[in-house]
Design a protein around this motif. Structure first.
Motif, PDB file in Angstrom:
ATOM      1  N   GLN A 118      -6.267  -5.641  -6.378  1.00  0.00           N
ATOM      2  CA  GLN A 118      -5.634  -4.327  -6.327  1.00  0.00           C
ATOM      3  C   GLN A 118      -5.687  -3.655  -7.704  1.00  0.00           C
ATOM      4  O   GLN A 118      -5.995  -2.457  -7.822  1.00  0.00           O
ATOM      5  CB  GLN A 118      -4.184  -4.459  -5.838  1.00  0.00           C
ATOM      6  CG  GLN A 118      -3.584  -3.143  -5.352  1.00  0.00           C
ATOM      7  CD  GLN A 118      -2.156  -3.264  -4.802  1.00  0.00           C
ATOM      8  OE1 GLN A 118      -1.468  -2.264  -4.682  1.00  0.00           O
ATOM      9  NE2 GLN A 118      -1.713  -4.456  -4.484  1.00  0.00           N
ATOM     10  N   PHE A 119      -5.404  -4.434  -8.744  1.00  0.00           N
ATOM     11  CA  PHE A 119      -5.437  -3.880 -10.106  1.00  0.00           C
ATOM     12  C   PHE A 119      -6.831  -3.359 -10.453  1.00  0.00           C
ATOM     13  O   PHE A 119      -6.983  -2.390 -11.192  1.00  0.00           O
ATOM     14  CB  PHE A 119      -5.002  -4.937 -11.134  1.00  0.00           C
ATOM     15  CG  PHE A 119      -3.548  -5.350 -11.023  1.00  0.00           C
ATOM     16  CD1 PHE A 119      -2.623  -4.527 -10.409  1.00  0.00           C
ATOM     17  CD2 PHE A 119      -3.117  -6.560 -11.546  1.00  0.00           C
ATOM     18  CE1 PHE A 119      -1.282  -4.900 -10.294  1.00  0.00           C
ATOM     19  CE2 PHE A 119      -1.771  -6.942 -11.453  1.00  0.00           C
ATOM     20  CZ  PHE A 119      -0.860  -6.118 -10.820  1.00  0.00           C
ATOM     21  N   LYS A 149      -8.783  -1.918  -8.518  1.00  0.00           N
ATOM     22  CA  LYS A 149      -9.033  -0.658  -7.815  1.00  0.00           C
ATOM     23  C   LYS A 149      -8.132   0.483  -8.288  1.00  0.00           C
ATOM     24  O   LYS A 149      -8.334   1.637  -7.921  1.00  0.00           O
ATOM     25  CB  LYS A 149      -8.840  -0.868  -6.312  1.00  0.00           C
ATOM     26  CG  LYS A 149      -9.821  -1.873  -5.718  1.00  0.00           C
ATOM     27  CD  LYS A 149     -10.154  -1.563  -4.274  1.00  0.00           C
ATOM     28  CE  LYS A 149     -11.099  -2.590  -3.687  1.00  0.00           C
ATOM     29  NZ  LYS A 149     -12.352  -2.767  -4.439  1.00  0.00           N
ATOM     30  N   LEU A 150      -7.113   0.148  -9.058  1.00  0.00           N
ATOM     31  CA  LEU A 150      -6.178   1.187  -9.506  1.00  0.00           C
ATOM     32  C   LEU A 150      -6.567   1.659 -10.904  1.00  0.00           C
ATOM     33  O   LEU A 150      -6.643   0.853 -11.827  1.00  0.00           O
ATOM     34  CB  LEU A 150      -4.749   0.637  -9.516  1.00  0.00           C
ATOM     35  CG  LEU A 150      -4.133   0.350  -8.135  1.00  0.00           C
ATOM     36  CD1 LEU A 150      -2.814  -0.406  -8.291  1.00  0.00           C
ATOM     37  CD2 LEU A 150      -3.919   1.633  -7.349  1.00  0.00           C
ATOM     38  N   GLU A 159       1.459   3.986  -7.629  1.00  0.00           N
ATOM     39  CA  GLU A 159       0.110   4.225  -8.153  1.00  0.00           C
ATOM     40  C   GLU A 159      -0.826   4.681  -7.042  1.00  0.00           C
ATOM     41  O   GLU A 159      -1.715   5.502  -7.255  1.00  0.00           O
ATOM     42  CB  GLU A 159      -0.427   2.959  -8.815  1.00  0.00           C
ATOM     43  CG  GLU A 159       0.304   2.622 -10.105  1.00  0.00           C
ATOM     44  CD  GLU A 159      -0.323   1.440 -10.834  1.00  0.00           C
ATOM     45  OE1 GLU A 159      -1.546   1.451 -11.052  1.00  0.00           O
ATOM     46  OE2 GLU A 159       0.412   0.499 -11.183  1.00  0.00           O
ATOM     47  N   GLY A 180      -6.796  -5.500  -2.582  1.00  0.00           N
ATOM     48  CA  GLY A 180      -6.825  -4.103  -2.981  1.00  0.00           C
ATOM     49  C   GLY A 180      -7.546  -3.197  -1.989  1.00  0.00           C
ATOM     50  O   GLY A 180      -7.111  -2.075  -1.714  1.00  0.00           O
TER      51      GLY A 180
END
Lengths: 249, 249
Positions: free
Chosen positions: A64-65, A67-68, B90, B230
């Motif tokens: 996830q990180f 993709k953010l 986010e 993600g």
């Protein structure tokens, strides 16, 4: 002779029965047959990648990180569960982003540092190391060695980012879920303070603020002796506010 | 006879020794004598409350949520780990707030609903129920009954808040960490759809979007067969965006 042998046999068998009951209770508490099955399945791991034993949560969060997007005005909270469980954006503001992953160690942070280094964020607040001691049973020296590698990466790859080395927090050993010698935590922290100086980063002491009179994590801040409740996050937040760069106008 | 007894004695003693070694290693790994001392001290727990068995994480998060202000323009993501692990602010914007707690069930949501009801937030996106089936071993009918209590609370206490009943997600039973009959999940979802209609709330199907051709949670979205990476959060986010009220000018 036989009588004595018989007594020994009975005693020994009773002990064994006791142990089997304890084992059965332990397994039942952990999740029963499916836990056991799962454990047995994992006794002989398949092809091991080096990081095979990182839990799914680690991979999910890391993915996830990745993709953010992060920007140069962002402030990063980096660490383990103690960071992860804080609602930092709500506590501190819109550009404060949570990059904590429960269970993380210095090794696991190093292994996902790419997601942090890519964007040259403004500030990074790092708190890591307690799981090195508690979960990995690593020595203070070995933990500091690994921690140094993280700081070296920061200094080389993102020299303009302000990095804050936060103290590791005390544990409360009267609450029974975790145990850690707080003298070791103190040793780790004094090492971290030195390291911070060596790298010209600021050291922030949160440890002292959460102590009770017996040098334990104050019971008013925790249920399990390791993790924090809302009140503790407010104490921590108040310290960080002083260090945070105001967002650009 | 004596020979047989002697063999038993040897076997039994060997088992004893094995168990003692295992116990010693376990204790050493956990932190040695002081760990043991600490555990022994806590064998007899004190007064039990009704919710004694909720884990510390639940209490810590609930306590934090009680201290974080919500406003009428906020959008609430409410649920279990699947909600908890998403970086919703986010992903979706500043007024989107994460009120997920890993491990939550319909019962646990009900028990902390006060932290949600106090502020009459604009929208609530609810996803809950999979842990009722997996962890509590509850029936679909019992889960729906409890779910109904949540919706009833919303309708009575915050009638102006737009509530969205999100489908529960499928599980991937070929990955081995969790197991759940997806037909039960389908039954639960069809019950949730009906419930939503009954309460005049919108039902959102995320279930179908994350399925593979064999009606399992698509392996591209998960490592453990239950939680999401993600990529999955990006799919989910794209759906929610259509339902989110634009912030007031």
């Amino acid at each position: 002779m036989i009588n004595q042998t018989t007594s020994f046999l009975i005693l020994s068998s009773l002990l064994n029965i006791l142990f089997f009951i304890a084992l059965a209770l332990f397994i039942a508490k952990k999740g029963g047959i499916s836990y056991l099955f799962n454990k047995v399945l994992h006794i002989f791991p398949k092809k091991k990648s080096k990081h095979f034993d990182y839990p799914p949560y680690y991979w999910h969060k890391k993915s996830q990180f990745e993709k953010l997007p992060l920007s140069e005005s962002d402030i990063i909270m980096l660490g383990d569960s103690i960071t992860d469980e804080g609602e930092w954006t709500e506590l501190l503001g819109l550009n404060v982003k949570n990059r904590g992953i429960s269970g993380d160690t210095t090794e696991r942070i190093l292994h996902r540092l790419n997601t942090i280094l890519e964007s040259k964020t403004k500030q990074i607040f790092l708190m890591i190391g307690i799981n090195d001691l508690i979960n990995d049973g690593k020595s203070v020296t070995a933990t500091l060695e690994q921690y140094k590698n993280i700081l070296r990466e920061f200094q080389e790859k993102i020299p303009k980012t302000k990095v804050f080395v936060q103290s590791v927090l005390p544990v409360n050993n009267k609450l029974y879920l975790y145990w850690q010698d707080n003298n070791n935590v103190l040793k780790l922290n004094s090492g971290l303070k030195k390291l911070a100086k060596e790298f010209n980063y600021e050291y922030i002491d949160i440890f002292s603020l959460l102590l009770d009179s017996e040098n334990q994590l104050d019971a008013q801040y925790t249920v399990d002796g390791l993790h924090l409740n809302g009140q503790a996050y407010l104490v921590w937040k108040a310290v960080l506010e002083k260090y945070m760069v105001a967002p650009e106008p």
